[in-house]
Design a protein around this motif. Structure first.
Motif, PDB file in Angstrom:
ATOM      1  N   MET A  64     -22.467 -14.879  21.732  1.00 55.46           N
ATOM      2  CA  MET A  64     -23.103 -13.840  23.027  1.00 55.46           C
ATOM      3  C   MET A  64     -24.332 -14.360  23.639  1.00 55.46           C
ATOM      4  SD  MET A  64     -20.565 -11.200  23.215  1.00 55.46           S
ATOM      5  CE  MET A  64     -20.709 -10.019  22.296  1.00 55.46           C
ATOM      6  N   THR A  65     -24.691 -14.240  24.514  1.00 56.97           N
ATOM      7  CA  THR A  65     -25.718 -13.794  25.369  1.00 56.97           C
ATOM      8  C   THR A  65     -26.386 -12.187  24.788  1.00 56.97           C
ATOM      9  OG1 THR A  65     -24.894 -12.372  27.707  1.00 56.97           O
ATOM     10  CG2 THR A  65     -25.397 -14.927  27.716  1.00 56.97           C
ATOM     11  N   ALA A  66     -27.721 -12.560  24.721  1.00 54.74           N
ATOM     12  CA  ALA A  66     -28.649 -11.149  23.710  1.00 54.74           C
ATOM     13  C   ALA A  66     -29.694 -10.551  24.808  1.00 54.74           C
ATOM     14  CB  ALA A  66     -28.952 -12.029  22.784  1.00 54.74           C
ATOM     15  N   PRO A  67     -30.247  -9.688  24.783  1.00 52.54           N
ATOM     16  CA  PRO A  67     -31.525  -9.217  25.636  1.00 52.54           C
ATOM     17  C   PRO A  67     -32.775 -10.255  25.239  1.00 52.54           C
ATOM     18  CG  PRO A  67     -30.606  -7.221  24.218  1.00 52.54           C
ATOM     19  CD  PRO A  67     -30.113  -8.859  24.016  1.00 52.54           C
ATOM     20  N   GLN A  68     -33.788 -10.092  26.847  1.00 52.51           N
ATOM     21  CA  GLN A  68     -34.262 -10.684  26.340  1.00 52.51           C
ATOM     22  C   GLN A  68     -35.234 -10.765  25.487  1.00 52.51           C
ATOM     23  OE1 GLN A  68     -36.799  -9.998  30.056  1.00 52.51           O
ATOM     24  NE2 GLN A  68     -37.824 -11.783  29.792  1.00 52.51           N
ATOM     25  N   GLY A  69     -35.859 -11.465  24.794  1.00 48.89           N
ATOM     26  CA  GLY A  69     -36.638 -11.766  23.409  1.00 48.89           C
ATOM     27  C   GLY A  69     -35.891 -12.220  22.348  1.00 48.89           C
ATOM     28  N   LEU A  70     -34.881 -11.541  22.608  1.00 45.99           N
ATOM     29  CA  LEU A  70     -34.087 -12.148  21.376  1.00 45.99           C
ATOM     30  C   LEU A  70     -32.744 -13.732  21.380  1.00 45.99           C
ATOM     31  CD1 LEU A  70     -32.375  -8.889  20.508  1.00 45.99           C
ATOM     32  CD2 LEU A  70     -34.014 -10.119  19.667  1.00 45.99           C
ATOM     33  N   PRO A  71     -32.724 -13.984  20.400  1.00 41.54           N
ATOM     34  CA  PRO A  71     -31.724 -15.720  20.826  1.00 41.54           C
ATOM     35  C   PRO A  71     -31.133 -15.009  20.942  1.00 41.54           C
ATOM     36  CG  PRO A  71     -32.692 -15.371  18.391  1.00 41.54           C
ATOM     37  CD  PRO A  71     -33.435 -14.190  19.461  1.00 41.54           C
ATOM     38  N   GLY A  72     -30.090 -15.863  21.264  1.00 45.64           N
ATOM     39  CA  GLY A  72     -28.985 -15.688  21.977  1.00 45.64           C
ATOM     40  C   GLY A  72     -27.844 -17.292  22.609  1.00 45.64           C
ATOM     41  N   GLY A  73     -26.333 -16.870  22.932  1.00 47.57           N
ATOM     42  CA  GLY A  73     -26.136 -17.815  23.908  1.00 47.57           C
ATOM     43  C   GLY A  73     -25.412 -18.101  24.717  1.00 47.57           C
ATOM     44  N   LEU A  74     -24.164 -18.986  25.027  1.00 39.06           N
ATOM     45  CA  LEU A  74     -23.471 -18.390  26.578  1.00 39.06           C
ATOM     46  C   LEU A  74     -22.055 -18.643  26.495  1.00 39.06           C
ATOM     47  CD1 LEU A  74     -25.393 -22.358  27.857  1.00 39.06           C
ATOM     48  CD2 LEU A  74     -25.895 -19.599  28.157  1.00 39.06           C
ATOM     49  N   LEU A  75     -21.261 -18.383  24.952  1.00 34.97           N
ATOM     50  CA  LEU A  75     -19.837 -18.042  24.770  1.00 34.97           C
ATOM     51  C   LEU A  75     -19.092 -17.074  25.931  1.00 34.97           C
ATOM     52  CD1 LEU A  75     -17.535 -18.285  23.165  1.00 34.97           C
ATOM     53  CD2 LEU A  75     -18.444 -16.656  21.585  1.00 34.97           C
ATOM     54  N   ASN A  76     -20.267 -16.026  25.952  1.00 38.38           N
ATOM     55  CA  ASN A  76     -19.589 -15.100  27.227  1.00 38.38           C
ATOM     56  C   ASN A  76     -19.138 -15.679  28.725  1.00 38.38           C
ATOM     57  OD1 ASN A  76     -22.058 -14.188  26.713  1.00 38.38           O
ATOM     58  ND2 ASN A  76     -21.680 -12.101  27.701  1.00 38.38           N
ATOM     59  N   PRO A  77     -20.617 -16.886  29.117  1.00 34.83           N
ATOM     60  CA  PRO A  77     -20.632 -17.332  30.688  1.00 34.83           C
ATOM     61  C   PRO A  77     -19.643 -17.656  31.108  1.00 34.83           C
ATOM     62  CG  PRO A  77     -22.793 -16.795  29.146  1.00 34.83           C
ATOM     63  CD  PRO A  77     -21.506 -15.852  28.457  1.00 34.83           C
ATOM     64  N   ILE A  78     -19.412 -19.128  29.320  1.00 39.53           N
ATOM     65  CA  ILE A  78     -18.316 -19.678  29.315  1.00 39.53           C
ATOM     66  C   ILE A  78     -17.203 -19.405  29.723  1.00 39.53           C
ATOM     67  CG2 ILE A  78     -17.450 -21.868  28.198  1.00 39.53           C
ATOM     68  CD1 ILE A  78     -20.696 -22.684  26.635  1.00 39.53           C
ATOM     69  N   LEU A  79     -16.393 -18.334  28.940  1.00 40.94           N
ATOM     70  CA  LEU A  79     -15.404 -18.291  29.078  1.00 40.94           C
ATOM     71  C   LEU A  79     -15.476 -17.097  30.201  1.00 40.94           C
ATOM     72  CD1 LEU A  79     -14.533 -16.782  24.874  1.00 40.94           C
ATOM     73  CD2 LEU A  79     -14.006 -19.058  26.095  1.00 40.94           C
ATOM     74  N   GLY A  80     -15.909 -16.928  30.472  1.00 36.95           N
ATOM     75  CA  GLY A  80     -15.905 -16.164  31.695  1.00 36.95           C
ATOM     76  C   GLY A  80     -16.020 -17.023  33.144  1.00 36.95           C
ATOM     77  N   SER A  81     -16.622 -18.151  32.633  1.00 35.72           N
ATOM     78  CA  SER A  81     -16.151 -18.704  34.446  1.00 35.72           C
ATOM     79  C   SER A  81     -14.413 -19.783  33.595  1.00 35.72           C
ATOM     80  CB  SER A  81     -17.610 -20.105  33.838  1.00 35.72           C
ATOM     81  OG  SER A  81     -19.139 -20.025  34.411  1.00 35.72           O
TER      82      SER A  81
END
Length: 293
Positions: A64-81
């Motif tokens: 999932m997306t993470a706060p600024q400065g931390l590594p994150g992904g795009l799982l929740n935006p992909i499923l949300g779309s």
């Protein structure tokens, strides 16, 4: 007399040479314009692939997306779309097909012409106006939600599906209508069980093109689904999506967020490209099948 003939012959040669020159000039102009357009398109796609492919990884797709400065992904935006576009498709497809059937079969020419004009106008309306409309109707009463975002996307897809369905039905031969009526079938059975299956190639193509259009829309979602940095399955709550991630991350000073924005743009481009390829392949196969019959 001979001088007049020579003069006419000279004028004819002049006109032919001038037409030849104009034809060559327009041909060169067309090729130059095509080359410029291809260069722009290739440069955009190349830049997108170079910047977006570097961030495409297993971690990006399944975190999932993470706060600024931390590594994150795009799982929740992909499923949300996927959820919002899928819900919008479920809303728009039945209504759009019924609207196209009505436009193609309506005996009242003035009414059908008025509805057709409204549908054409809706296709050219900026998507942000649709977002504002849904914001006034739904968001101000029930709050930001993925359902409101799906309704906004469905309104954008509805006229595209309706008009393509109408055109596909108008291309069905009149003999098919008459054959159905000759068998004693009522009009609604002839339309839905005979004509609509015969026009399914154009209808499916219109549906895929409508999905391609709404998949990358950002403005309506800003006023409706708002976005969400957390995981959410509830369609009546704010929900993340790839266009909103691109909008939020592209102007960030964080390099991680900028790379994620490029990756999200690449994912949407791949999705739209796949839909267009599916539509073209399906139409070509249907055309070859019809020609073989």
């Amino acid at each position: 007399m001979s001088q007049k003939l020579q003069k006419l012959h000279g004028n004819k040669n002049y006109l032919l040479s001038w037409r030849f020159i104009k034809n060559r000039l327009m041909t060169i102009f067309a090729f130059v314009t095509l080359g410029i357009m291809l260069c722009i398109l290739v440069s955009i796609l190349t830049n997108l692939i170079i910047n977006g492919f570097s961030g495409l990884s297993f971690f990006t797709l399944f975190h999932m997306t993470a706060p600024q400065g931390l590594p994150g992904g795009l799982l929740n935006p992909i499923l949300g779309s996927i959820i919002q576009v899928g819900l919008a498709t479920l809303i728009a497809v039945p209504l759009g097909i019924l609207g196209g059937v009505f436009l193609a079969e309506c005996p009242n020419k003035k009414l059908s012409a008025s509805i057709r004009f409204i549908a054409d106008m809706m296709m050219s309306v900026p998507s942000i106006l649709i977002g504002l409309f849904v914001y006034i109707i739904l968001v101000m009463t029930m709050g930001y939600s993925a359902f409101a975002g799906a309704c906004a996307l469905a309104i954008l897809a509805l006229p595209v599906i309706a008009r393509t369905t109408e055109e596909a039905l108008n291309m069905v031969p009149v003999a098919i209508h008459e054959a159905g009526f000759a068998l004693g079938a009522p009009k609604w059975k002839v339309v839905f069980l005979v004509c609509l299956p015969a026009a399914r190639g154009g209808v499916i193509t219109g549906i895929l093109l409508a999905i391609s259009r709404i998949a990358g829309e950002t403005a309506p979602l800003l006023f409706t689904s708002l976005g969400n940095s957390d995981w959410s399955w509830n369609i009546f709550k704010p929900m993340a999506s790839l266009p909103l991630v691109i909008y939020q991350y592209a102007d960030s000073a964080d390099d991680i967020w900028i790379n994620l924005a490029w990756t999200a743009a690449l994912l949407i481009t791949i999705f739209v490209l796949c839909l267009n390829l599916i539509a073209r392949i399906y139409v070509d196969r249907r055309r070859k099948k019809d020609q073989s019959l």
